[in-house]
Design an enzyme around this catalytic site. Structure first.
Site, PDB file in Angstrom:
ATOM      1  N   SER A  90       0.854  -1.185   0.000  1.00 49.32           N
ATOM      2  CA  SER A  90       0.000   0.000   0.000  1.00 49.32           C
ATOM      3  C   SER A  90       0.888   1.232   0.000  1.00 49.32           C
ATOM      4  O   SER A  90       1.841   1.311   0.791  1.00 49.32           O
ATOM      5  CB  SER A  90      -0.879   0.011   1.257  1.00 49.32           C
ATOM      6  OG  SER A  90      -1.429   1.299   1.449  1.00 49.32           O
ATOM      7  N   GLY A  91       0.563   2.186  -0.864  1.00 49.21           N
ATOM      8  CA  GLY A  91       1.373   3.410  -0.934  1.00 49.21           C
ATOM      9  C   GLY A  91       1.231   4.249   0.321  1.00 49.21           C
ATOM     10  O   GLY A  91       2.217   4.551   1.012  1.00 49.21           O
ATOM     11  N   SER A  92      -0.005   4.640   0.650  1.00 49.43           N
ATOM     12  CA  SER A  92      -0.195   5.534   1.802  1.00 49.43           C
ATOM     13  C   SER A  92       0.262   4.859   3.086  1.00 49.43           C
ATOM     14  O   SER A  92       0.873   5.497   3.952  1.00 49.43           O
ATOM     15  CB  SER A  92      -1.663   5.969   1.916  1.00 49.43           C
ATOM     16  OG  SER A  92      -2.514   4.853   2.067  1.00 49.43           O
ATOM     17  N   ASP A 252     -10.516   6.700  -1.055  1.00 51.27           N
ATOM     18  CA  ASP A 252      -9.201   7.021  -0.497  1.00 51.27           C
ATOM     19  C   ASP A 252      -9.051   8.540  -0.451  1.00 51.27           C
ATOM     20  O   ASP A 252      -9.286   9.232  -1.446  1.00 51.27           O
ATOM     21  CB  ASP A 252      -8.122   6.401  -1.401  1.00 51.27           C
ATOM     22  CG  ASP A 252      -6.757   6.326  -0.723  1.00 51.27           C
ATOM     23  OD1 ASP A 252      -6.479   7.154   0.154  1.00 51.27           O
ATOM     24  OD2 ASP A 252      -5.970   5.448  -1.116  1.00 51.27           O
ATOM     25  N   GLY A 257      -1.091   5.411  -3.667  1.00 50.97           N
ATOM     26  CA  GLY A 257       0.207   5.097  -4.269  1.00 50.97           C
ATOM     27  C   GLY A 257       0.174   3.860  -5.146  1.00 50.97           C
ATOM     28  O   GLY A 257       0.860   3.803  -6.182  1.00 50.97           O
ATOM     29  N   THR A 258      -0.617   2.857  -4.763  1.00 47.95           N
ATOM     30  CA  THR A 258      -0.706   1.663  -5.612  1.00 47.95           C
ATOM     31  C   THR A 258      -1.435   1.988  -6.919  1.00 47.95           C
ATOM     32  O   THR A 258      -1.104   1.449  -7.973  1.00 47.95           O
ATOM     33  CB  THR A 258      -1.410   0.506  -4.864  1.00 47.95           C
ATOM     34  OG1 THR A 258      -2.595   1.009  -4.245  1.00 47.95           O
ATOM     35  CG2 THR A 258      -0.503  -0.113  -3.806  1.00 47.95           C
TER      36      THR A 258
HETATM   37  O1  LIG Z   1      -1.965   4.504  -1.279  1.00 47.21           O
HETATM   38  C1  LIG Z   1      -2.397   3.346  -1.364  1.00 47.21           C
HETATM   39  O2  LIG Z   1      -1.914   2.544  -2.150  1.00 47.21           O
HETATM   40  C2  LIG Z   1      -3.495   2.934  -0.405  1.00 47.21           C
HETATM   41  N1  LIG Z   1      -4.273   3.957   0.180  1.00 47.21           N
HETATM   42  C3  LIG Z   1      -5.351   3.256   0.886  1.00 47.21           C
HETATM   43  C4  LIG Z   1      -5.596   2.045   0.068  1.00 47.21           C
HETATM   44  C5  LIG Z   1      -4.334   1.769  -0.710  1.00 47.21           C
HETATM   45  O3  LIG Z   1      -3.673   0.653  -0.209  1.00 47.21           O
END
Ligand SMILES: O=C(O)[C@H]1NCC[C@@H]1O
Length: 342
Positions: A90-92, A252, A257-258
């Protein structure tokens, strides 16, 4: 005061999306790899329910469990718990974990740049943190190899007709729709409709298309629907709106980020983004993640890109979650008024 467990949490958000970090009070789950440990957490549900359900959690919460790394090159490892999934990456959440590790002193910080390696369930991710005055100000994550799966696939969604979608992997699995052709300008007041429609599209894609990761047969569903805004070329590089619908029906707050990694893989596959480009994704609250493609690779037989994403996170507090042995709801509860957009 009495408690049968005490779980220590440092809370944080990355560009608006909550990513709490459990820093103590939970023994590492069984498993020879971080992936196996994450499957145990997903099957067992006890910790997920305790921290994600009300009264301690809620649909907007993601929680990361720090565990001892298995890989010799990793400085730390983490298992990501999202409202419905326990994903590979996961990006965040990786940005929140990096920030908590450095800002709280769990790992040593070096200014102006600290480099660490994190072990996510899906694999190793290298992190570069720009640090100043004891704060990790911007986190750069070399995400997992990301690939376009299907381009311009036809997807029938009940009530919406036939949509043209792309599917891709950016550390998690996406069905991607064109926001404008769905009637969205990616403004904050569209969040409820995006959440509702996104879950329908994700469910339809799971039923009709199915996701396949060539090297991780366990990950065989689409987690998210990305409503992708038009890509504009600005003086600073490429820029596009992004709204991601997360199960069971929320958007989100960060630009995801993904999703940015998945979108870069798709743009690269279409010949619309090269290694010299930067793509800034803008969320519904106006926050941004910046991305670039560091190189190319293969995942199984699929051409892939090596994405880097960057963003900022801030610590919002600390919590000690407890469980009174007389509490009739030791695993909490969820109701459909908030758990799922309708
Ligand atoms: O940034 C992301 O990739 C994430 N944000 C919440 C759900 C994802 O995993």
């Amino acid at each position: 005061m009495r408690s049968s467990k005490t779980i220590h949490v440092v809370s944080a958000h990355a560009e608006g999306e909550v990513g709490d970090v459990i820093v103590g009070g939970v023994a590492p789950p069984p498993g020879d790899t971080i992936w196996e440990q994450s499957r145990w957490i997903a099957r067992d549900q006890t910790l997920r329910n305790f921290v994600l359900n009300e009264p301690r959690g809620g649909v907007f919460r993601h929680v990361n469990l720090l565990v001892p790394p298995k890989h010799p090159e990793a400085d730390a490892a983490f298992i990501i718990m999202e409202p419905e999934d326990t994903p590979p990456m996961s990006g965040s959440n990786s940005i929140c974990v990096s920030t908590v590790l450095l800002d709280s002193g769990i790992l040593p910080m070096q200014e102006p740049v600290t480099e660490i390696t994190l072990e996510a369930p899906g694999g190793l991710v290298r992190v570069r943190a720009e640090c100043k005055d004891g704060k990790a100000e911007r986190i750069f994550v070399q995400n997992l190899p990301s690939f376009a799966e299907r381009l311009d696939a036809k997807l029938e969604v009940e009530g919406l007709g036939t949509l043209t979608v792309d599917t891709a992997y950016g550390g998690d699995s996406f069905v991607i729709v064109d926001a404008a052709s769905m009637g969205f300008a990616l403004k904050p007041d569209e969040a409820h409709d995006i959440a509702r429609l996104g879950v329908r599209i994700t469910n339809a894609a799971n039923a009709a298309l199915g996701f396949h990761h060539p090297e991780n047969p366990d990950w065989k569903h689409f987690s998210f629907c990305l409503f992708a805004g038009p890509v504009e070329r600005t003086a600073e590089g490429l820029r596009a709106g992004a709204a991601v619908a997360i199960q069971p029906g929320k958007v989100d707050r960060s630009p995801t980020g993904t999703a940015l990694s998945a979108r870069m893989a798709v743009l690269h596959a279409r010949g619309q983004m090269g290694l010299e480009d930067r793509l800034t994704a803008v969320s519904l609250i106006g926050s941004t993640f910046s991305g670039r493609i560091l190189g190319t690779a293969t995942v199984g037989d699929r051409p892939a890109v090596l994405p880097e994403i960057s963003g900022r996170a801030w610590i919002t507090g600390t919590h000690q979650h407890m469980l009174d042995p007389s509490d009739p709801w030791p695993e909490g509860y969820r109701l459909t008024d908030t758990w799922g957009a309708r």
